[in-house]
Design a protein around this motif. Structure first.
Motif, short mmCIF file in Angstrom:
data_model
loop_
_atom_site.label_atom_id
_atom_site.label_comp_id
_atom_site.label_asym_id
_atom_site.label_seq_id
_atom_site.Cartn_x
_atom_site.Cartn_y
_atom_site.Cartn_z
N ALA A 1 0.82 -1.20 0.00
CA ALA A 1 0.00 0.00 0.00
C ALA A 1 0.85 1.25 0.00
O ALA A 1 0.43 2.31 -0.42
CB ALA A 1 -0.93 0.01 1.22
N HIS A 2 2.09 1.16 0.48
CA HIS A 2 2.98 2.31 0.48
C HIS A 2 4.13 2.14 -0.50
O HIS A 2 5.09 2.88 -0.49
CB HIS A 2 3.52 2.57 1.89
CG HIS A 2 2.47 3.07 2.80
ND1 HIS A 2 2.02 4.36 2.78
CD2 HIS A 2 1.72 2.44 3.72
CE1 HIS A 2 1.06 4.51 3.67
NE2 HIS A 2 0.86 3.36 4.25
N GLY A 3 4.01 1.14 -1.36
CA GLY A 3 4.96 0.99 -2.45
C GLY A 3 6.40 1.07 -2.01
O GLY A 3 6.84 0.41 -1.09
N SER A 4 7.14 1.94 -2.67
CA SER A 4 8.58 1.99 -2.48
C SER A 4 8.98 2.51 -1.11
O SER A 4 10.08 2.21 -0.63
CB SER A 4 9.22 2.85 -3.56
OG SER A 4 8.71 4.16 -3.53
N ALA B 1 17.79 6.42 -2.01
CA ALA B 1 16.79 6.56 -3.09
C ALA B 1 16.57 8.01 -3.49
O ALA B 1 16.30 8.31 -4.65
CB ALA B 1 15.47 5.93 -2.66
N HIS B 2 16.69 8.94 -2.54
CA HIS B 2 16.40 10.35 -2.83
C HIS B 2 17.66 11.20 -2.95
O HIS B 2 17.57 12.43 -2.95
CB HIS B 2 15.47 10.91 -1.75
CG HIS B 2 14.18 10.18 -1.65
ND1 HIS B 2 13.65 9.71 -0.46
CD2 HIS B 2 13.32 9.77 -2.63
CE1 HIS B 2 12.51 9.07 -0.70
NE2 HIS B 2 12.29 9.08 -2.00
N SER C 1 8.68 7.50 -9.75
CA SER C 1 9.41 6.77 -8.72
C SER C 1 10.88 6.72 -9.11
O SER C 1 11.27 7.11 -10.22
CB SER C 1 8.86 5.35 -8.56
OG SER C 1 8.98 4.63 -9.78
N GLY C 2 11.71 6.23 -8.20
CA GLY C 2 13.12 6.04 -8.50
C GLY C 2 13.82 7.34 -8.88
O GLY C 2 13.50 8.42 -8.37
N ARG C 3 14.73 7.24 -9.81
CA ARG C 3 15.52 8.41 -10.21
C ARG C 3 14.67 9.43 -10.97
O ARG C 3 15.00 10.63 -10.98
CB ARG C 3 16.72 7.97 -11.06
CG ARG C 3 17.68 7.04 -10.35
CD ARG C 3 18.10 7.58 -8.98
NE ARG C 3 18.95 8.75 -9.07
CZ ARG C 3 19.21 9.57 -8.05
NH1 ARG C 3 18.65 9.35 -6.87
NH2 ARG C 3 20.01 10.61 -8.21
N ASP C 4 13.58 8.99 -11.60
CA ASP C 4 12.69 9.94 -12.27
C ASP C 4 12.07 10.90 -11.27
O ASP C 4 11.92 12.10 -11.53
CB ASP C 4 11.59 9.20 -13.03
CG ASP C 4 12.10 8.45 -14.25
OD1 ASP C 4 13.27 8.65 -14.63
OD2 ASP C 4 11.32 7.66 -14.81
N TYR C 5 11.70 10.36 -10.10
CA TYR C 5 11.12 11.19 -9.03
C TYR C 5 12.12 12.25 -8.57
O TYR C 5 11.79 13.43 -8.44
CB TYR C 5 10.69 10.29 -7.88
CG TYR C 5 10.20 10.99 -6.65
CD1 TYR C 5 8.99 11.67 -6.65
CD2 TYR C 5 10.93 10.97 -5.46
CE1 TYR C 5 8.51 12.31 -5.51
CE2 TYR C 5 10.47 11.60 -4.32
CZ TYR C 5 9.27 12.27 -4.35
OH TYR C 5 8.80 12.91 -3.22
#
Length: 347
Positions: free
Chosen positions: A11-14, A164-165, A234-238
């Motif tokens: 439900a909270h994905g990554s 990740a961020h 998500s990921g690097r696109d985010y």
């Protein structure tokens, strides 16, 4: 170092995965299992999923218990069970984990005691007294969990992820499609009026970009679609979209009683400039006008953004100061996980 049975919910994905990875980076051994695997055949359709959501996942409790039993039989004895989100787990499921004779922790960044999500958290709320520690992110949830029988409740700030961020070391590597003036990354949500807010910004001439899911459901879609750039990121696109924007909007969920969100920490860490609603918690985190900018309504937000877009040096000063401040707050996933484990005297 500890052996941790980590039950992370899709439900909270990554964000759930990021916390498990942060625990591993701290040196702990993680046995990571997704409870959605227990619901194979019971979920995954446009009509079944809403039924489970609206009934607090009660129908799934039997397959969840069987799934947990198989996991318990297949892994070494853990030092801690970490339940992330927790809506899938009712009292009998958590009682079944008690035989492991180790602390059982619930970490939930939603508003399980609020009213926005209907009966989604019914099973979780019934299980609250069985957890050794419940970790939440708002004062109201802390008090309400205690009133519902939770043994011990700990409140933390939401977090960014140190890996990740992580921003791009060379901003020129950010793809052109993720560059923008003013950006909002998030989902259209019924009754939250995010679409009305963003429409007002467009009507004020703000060069707005919107990324996220469900926006075509908005009654204002015909006017908003000119600003729409694509689905959820998500990921690097985010990270690229945050770092590639000049200003990044942070909108709260009023139904979730938010006074800060994940974006409140992720945006400054990922080298973005946070422009969010003025709340007590945001003002505690950042010095207004120097580390982030805040507003009370769409009119003030539009005015602030127009002023910042005309002043590159001011914008850059706020962005850099905001990034320094969020690092000083020590609210990365590793920081928060370490704080929780220290509280439990684990590891």
């Amino acid at each position: 170092m500890a052996n941790i049975l980590y039950l992370g919910c899709d439900a909270h994905g990554s964000t759930s995965l990021h916390r498990a990875q942060a625990l591993a980076r701290l040196g702990h051994t993680i046995s990571h299992h997704n409870p959605a695997a227990a619901a194979t055949g019971f979920m995954g359709s446009s009509w079944l999923d809403p039924i489970h959501y609206r009934t607090g996942y009660r129908i799934l409790q039997s397959p969840i218990r069987s799934w947990l039993s198989k996991i318990i039989d297949s892994i070494p004895k853990p030092d801690l069970v970490w339940v992330d989100s927790g809506e899938f787990f009712g009292p009998t499921a958590i009682a079944g984990l008690k035989g492991l004779a180790c602390p059982i922790l619930l970490y939930n960044v939603d508003d399980p005691t609020g009213h926005r999500d209907g009966r989604r958290f019914d099973s979780l709320l019934k299980a609250l007294p069985l957890y050794d520690l419940v970790v939440v992110v708002r004062k109201e949830t802390e008090a309400e969990c205690l009133s519902l029988g939770a043994k011990q409740v700990m409140r933390v700030i939401r977090s960014y992820d140190e890996v990740a961020h992580q921003p791009f070391l060379n901003p020129t590597h950010i793809p052109t499609e993720f560059r923008s003036e003013v950006i909002f990354i998030g989902t259209w949500m019924r009754y939250e009026k995010r679409d009305e807010f963003l429409l007002h910004l467009l009507e004020q001439g703000l060069p707005l970009s919107i990324w996220g899911s469900r926006w075509k459901k908005s009654p204002h879609w015909a006017k908003l679609q000119i600003a729409y750039r694509g689905g959820s990121l998500s990921g690097r696109d985010y990270v690229a979209a945050i770092q590639g924007s000049k200003i990044c909007l942070g909108l709260l969920s009023k139904g979730n009683r938010d006074l800060h969100t994940q974006r409140s920490l992720e945006v400054p860490f990922a080298a973005g400039l946070l422009c969010a609603e003025r709340t007590t918690e945001h003002l505690e985190m950042y010095q207004e006008g120097k580390e982030a900018v805040f507003w009370a309504d769409a009119k003030e937000c539009a005015s602030i953004c127009h002023r910042l877009l005309l002043n590159d040096s001011l914008r850059e000063n706020i962005r850099v100061a905001g990034q320094k401040r969020v690092l000083a707050l020590q609210v990365g996933n590793e920081n928060i996980c370490r704080k929780i484990l220290t509280h439990l005297r684990i590891g």
